[in-house]
Design an enzyme around this catalytic site. Structure first.
Site, PDB file in Angstrom:
ATOM      1  N   CYS B  55      45.780  39.420  38.718  1.00 21.92           N
ATOM      2  CA  CYS B  55      44.495  39.767  38.094  1.00 21.92           C
ATOM      3  C   CYS B  55      43.289  39.532  39.005  1.00 21.92           C
ATOM      4  O   CYS B  55      42.315  40.283  38.963  1.00 21.92           O
ATOM      5  CB  CYS B  55      44.297  38.971  36.798  1.00 21.92           C
ATOM      6  SG  CYS B  55      45.782  38.863  35.754  1.00 21.92           S
ATOM      7  N   CYS B  58      41.252  42.187  41.305  1.00 21.56           N
ATOM      8  CA  CYS B  58      40.271  43.112  40.708  1.00 21.56           C
ATOM      9  C   CYS B  58      39.197  42.403  39.876  1.00 21.56           C
ATOM     10  O   CYS B  58      38.076  42.882  39.770  1.00 21.56           O
ATOM     11  CB  CYS B  58      40.971  44.147  39.819  1.00 21.56           C
ATOM     12  SG  CYS B  58      41.944  45.338  40.765  1.00 21.56           S
ATOM     13  N   HIS B  59      39.564  41.265  39.235  1.00 20.73           N
ATOM     14  CA  HIS B  59      38.616  40.639  38.306  1.00 20.73           C
ATOM     15  C   HIS B  59      37.929  39.403  38.877  1.00 20.73           C
ATOM     16  O   HIS B  59      37.016  38.871  38.253  1.00 20.73           O
ATOM     17  CB  HIS B  59      39.323  40.287  36.991  1.00 20.73           C
ATOM     18  CG  HIS B  59      39.860  41.476  36.244  1.00 20.73           C
ATOM     19  ND1 HIS B  59      39.051  42.318  35.526  1.00 20.73           N
ATOM     20  CD2 HIS B  59      41.116  41.984  36.141  1.00 20.73           C
ATOM     21  CE1 HIS B  59      39.804  43.290  34.977  1.00 20.73           C
ATOM     22  NE2 HIS B  59      41.061  43.113  35.349  1.00 20.73           N
ATOM     23  N   MET B  96      43.356  49.920  34.728  1.00 19.12           N
ATOM     24  CA  MET B  96      44.115  48.693  34.500  1.00 19.12           C
ATOM     25  C   MET B  96      45.600  49.030  34.445  1.00 19.12           C
ATOM     26  O   MET B  96      46.017  49.879  33.668  1.00 19.12           O
ATOM     27  CB  MET B  96      43.664  48.084  33.163  1.00 19.12           C
ATOM     28  CG  MET B  96      44.524  46.946  32.651  1.00 19.12           C
ATOM     29  SD  MET B  96      44.126  45.365  33.447  1.00 19.12           S
ATOM     30  CE  MET B  96      45.246  44.297  32.503  1.00 19.12           C
ATOM     31  N   HIS B 337      35.495  47.513  49.853  1.00 25.51           N
ATOM     32  CA  HIS B 337      36.901  47.123  49.952  1.00 25.51           C
ATOM     33  C   HIS B 337      37.394  47.275  51.387  1.00 25.51           C
ATOM     34  O   HIS B 337      37.186  46.400  52.201  1.00 25.51           O
ATOM     35  CB  HIS B 337      37.723  47.923  48.940  1.00 25.51           C
ATOM     36  CG  HIS B 337      39.104  47.398  48.780  1.00 25.51           C
ATOM     37  ND1 HIS B 337      39.360  46.164  48.219  1.00 25.51           N
ATOM     38  CD2 HIS B 337      40.313  47.914  49.120  1.00 25.51           C
ATOM     39  CE1 HIS B 337      40.667  45.948  48.212  1.00 25.51           C
ATOM     40  NE2 HIS B 337      41.271  46.991  48.760  1.00 25.51           N
ATOM     41  N   HIS B 379      40.519  54.712  48.975  1.00 25.70           N
ATOM     42  CA  HIS B 379      41.264  53.609  49.585  1.00 25.70           C
ATOM     43  C   HIS B 379      41.725  54.076  50.964  1.00 25.70           C
ATOM     44  O   HIS B 379      42.835  54.572  51.129  1.00 25.70           O
ATOM     45  CB  HIS B 379      42.471  53.220  48.710  1.00 25.70           C
ATOM     46  CG  HIS B 379      43.171  51.991  49.195  1.00 25.70           C
ATOM     47  ND1 HIS B 379      44.138  52.018  50.181  1.00 25.70           N
ATOM     48  CD2 HIS B 379      43.030  50.684  48.848  1.00 25.70           C
ATOM     49  CE1 HIS B 379      44.572  50.773  50.409  1.00 25.70           C
ATOM     50  NE2 HIS B 379      43.917  49.947  49.614  1.00 25.70           N
TER      51      HIS B 379
END
Lengths: 534, 534
Positions: B55, B58-59, B96, B337, B379
């Site tokens: 998790c 991303c969070h 998600m 990213h 990406h």
């Protein structure tokens, strides 16, 4: 890949321990702590207020220490309430003021503060762009302001005088000695600065409120204000050619950040955080406070000092219009406080006061030149520059912790460059030192020494081994400033019924007196401030 | 001055409210929240581990969101446990993953995580110099290492291959296709980089552990390691003339900082924090993670990306020896990213993936050139550079969120510079795109698309409108790398019993196969990595 293999699980388990257990694993076995006191909401709020007024400057908003020691509960609860109360009331040899003894706190208040510091510090809130923007006010829009200086006024010889406890700035005409106007400012204004043109004067309050005054208005007026944070000490402006008056910058204590503002309206443009690592031990520090700022005349940048981490920042503002800010981070020394330029304005001299050190920063080679031990807790203000008959150009500081003036050679060609070449003993622990390029006198106050706080000490630059003269006043005397021409010295008698005494620099005789000022503190002559003459 | 006057007290009272009450004053009336669940210590630790594994990428460590949304209790407790469990199990259209559906979590685990995310995130511990130093190990001192490359070996054609789930790196001789050695690395190594000379290869684990391998040893060996933090993604080395192999740098996710290391021993030298303000709204962010790093060939600096604040840093390391680091902070876009150089190595192209944007950074003019919308969640890895027959030099990215290759003109003289000049549709959502200056092929994986994850798509640079070729494998295929001469393409079959398939770039026929690799992921050819050929 439906299930993780054993090695991955093991590595993961190590991680979980790493993430959760590290802090504990490193903690030593704790000695017995005193119980945590309880305070009523009212008591806690009172403690918070007293802490902000009296304690946070040295111990930090998070109680982690800076000039003063760490006073988080892990430390304070090792002492009894009674022991803490004694320290608060009587002070210590280490420099802690006796708040009770000196009458700044009652017996009840020192007892309350003993409890308050045994409780975990509340984390103060953040203060970002949203909060700044909602506090931002332009009282006089740019197009409603004068387009030329006031006729018949020698406005570059105006003085801004901080009436500290009244939360206002008196603008005084240096020619007529008349108070032209008083302008409300933030709480307990720390310093004033002028824009490069001299036209605007900026004040920064301890409550983080920046105010901007227009000296071309007749009388001068408040044109803009913004609250940049909850606790602040420093402000300056962009001085490099092509950027004159374009930006202002405020350095905050809390939140730990600096804010670049539009130079004619104080509109907040960009916030840059200062949380980071100590320069020496590379430990994370949650509260590296911006202690002081000067503006370079030779490059589009500001010099900012970060107290707790001991880092000096050179902040290049020339590309702010395209969203770029460049920050040169220079390792200096911890607990940076106040400082100023040498006479060439290439070297920035700054006190690391809890380390008894002056750090010299070369803004051309962009590095620390040297950390120089001077005396106990140097406090230069911006310092003072003159030419010593034997050692050439020097920059000098006084000290909070002892009666000492230290002169450092600032001529890089001098074999004694960046060493203390001469010392003068002073009657008392001091706050400020002052001279002017046209003067042969160096003035020092003795404000910190209760027995000599009403005495001004005056040295002769050309006769540096001669005993200084002393001028005695009826009240506590603090902070000196010259007029534009360098013929007068203005000093503050610091009292609720305070005054400014104006001395003739040649004769040291009183020339004039401005009365009716409440706690007059820093005084800033427009021309000297814009040109960084000190 | 024994007592404060009324105005001062009033100003103080305002301050106390300011310090204590601001956060509350701004909070809207809260809607009803679900009760906070309770977890046993074991359950909490398991939740913490799963959170880190699945998790936090991303969070965020503090659950405040980045590529994924904010999942702090203020948000998650607006939903029932059942609703959260459904999201965790089945995923969402917003990106998600369905962790239950795909078999990565059991039904019990998604139920546990529903509870876990309704609880306040534990603040992970700091990790400073003391912690780094105690984790630092030099396995082979510098004076015990070879002084020349291994005889008879084409070591610049070695490949480092991440065996992800096994926590090790396989060093493979690109000439003989033999695994020379496997070397333990950090957990789930994210990337490999080589030093400028190519001699040293660096790995960075998701657990923050950096390892350094000496390719001149025969076989190559582990020479040093250090744990730089608790969560990391990026590492690189100093590539500028005069600084070759001198430093390495690691960018951490937690704590949010980067660390400069000695290039031959990984000794930690300097930690620089990244906590600061979002570039756009100027809000404080407690966790700006260092997402990616590249090393400049034209200046003594690294380019680092800060995910949450959307800032690109140019970090000048040339004065580190005198205690100075210069950081140019460039406003780019949030949620940065991965990225890489254009062919000229002047422009850095980086994905702001949650903003569907590629940010172009000019490292000479030191500013953002443009934010370019491409497709859903670009990406690029480091991206791929080639010369399009119609549009000239382009840099390309694939996308996590759709089957799309976007080509951006990187020729500043082209009127279409910094726009998407051509798009290719791909069969599936993708992770990587690859070509080589000597090749006419562009390879894309389709790893994210469950129906086409075993297919490699190959476009022809010279016939860009022609339908691509497809190569189908028995297993999921991911990540491509060329050999030194650009005649072979190495691709990973990603499985516990994984393989590398080596294709002849001209014929697209299988040329060799390396078996017995556990979850082979990124592959890094020494020469291509040192020269940034991609």
């Amino acid at each position: 890949m439906k299930k993780k293999n054993l090695l991955s699980v093991l590595a993961g388990a190590v991680m979980a321990v790493g993430m959760a257990g590290v802090a504990m694993a490193n903690a030593p076995a704790a000695p017995a702590l005193q119980p945590e006191p309880t305070l009523t909401k009212e008591e806690f709020q009172k403690g918070q207020q007293i802490y902000f007024d009296r304690c946070s400057g040295c111990h930090g908003a998070l109680h982690k220490g800076a000039t003063g020691p760490d006073i988080t509960p892990a430390k304070t609860r090792l002492k009894t309430l009674d022991a803490l109360d004694k320290i608060l009331f009587n002070g210590t040899d280490g420099g802690m003021p006796g708040w009770g003894k000196s009458g700044f706190m009652t017996k009840d208040e020192t007892a309350l503060m003993a409890k308050y510091v045994q409780i975990e510090a509340p984390m103060p809130p953040e203060w970002g762009m949203k909060e700044m923007k909602s506090s931002w006010k332009v009282h006089v829009p740019v197009d409603k302001r004068p387009t030329e200086p006031p006729k018949g006024k020698n406005w570059q010889n105006y003085f801004g005088v901080v009436e500290r406890d009244k939360g206002q700035i008196a603008i005084i005409d240096g020619d007529t000695k008349k108070v032209l106007v008083t302008i409300p400012s933030g709480f307990a204004t720390h310093i004033l600065r002028t824009s490069m043109s001299g036209r605007y004067m900026f004040a920064i309050g301890r409550d983080g409120k920046a105010t901007m005054m227009d000296l071309w208005a007749d009388p001068p007026n408040l044109v803009a204000e913004v609250r940049t944070g909850l606790d602040a000490r420093s402000i300056d402006t962009s001085k490099y050619k092509g950027f004159e008056d374009k930006y202002a910058v405020v350095g905050d204590y809390w939140p730990p950040h600096y804010v670049i503002l539009k130079g004619d309206t104080l509109e907040p443009l960009k916030i840059v955080g200062t949380r980071g690592y100590t320069y020496d031990t590379n430990e994370y520090h949650p509260e590296p406070r911006v202690a002081s700022i000067v503006a370079s005349h030779h490059a589009p940048e500001w010099v900012l000092t970060l107290k707790e981490t001991g880092v000096v920042l050179l902040v290049d503002y020339s590309k702010l219009n395209v969203g770029t800010v460049t920050e040169t981070k220079i390792n200096a020394e911890r607990f940076l406080h106040d400082g100023g330029w040498d006479a060439s304005k290439r070297y920035f001299m700054v006190a690391a006061n809890a380390r008894d050190t002056i750090s010299v920063i070369d803004t051309v080679d962009r590095k620390l030149v040297k950390n120089i031990k001077t005396g106990t807790k140097p406090h230069p203000g911006r310092g003072a520059n003159w030419v010593d008959p034997e050692f050439g150009p020097v920059w000098a500081t006084v000290h909070l912790g002892e009666g000492l003036v230290s002169m450092i050679s600032t001529d890089p060609k001098n074999p004694k460059a960046w060493t203390v070449v001469r010392e003068w003993k002073l009657g008392g622990n001091s706050l400020f030192v002052k001279t002017h390029p046209k003067s042969k006198n160096v003035y020092c106050d003795n404000t910190i020494n209760p027995n000599k706080s009403n005495v001004l000490t005056v040295f002769n630059i050309d006769k540096p081994t001669e005993a200084p003269r002393e001028i005695t006043f009826a009240k506590k005397v603090v902070h000196m400033e010259y007029d534009k021409d360098g013929g007068e010295v203005w000093v503050s008698l610091w009292d609720k019924e305070g005054e400014i005494v104006i001395l003739d620099d040649k004769t040291l005789k009183e020339k004039a007196r401005i009365t009716g000022l409440n706690t007059p503190t820093g005084k800033f002559n427009v021309y000297n401030t814009q040109m960084d003459i000190y």
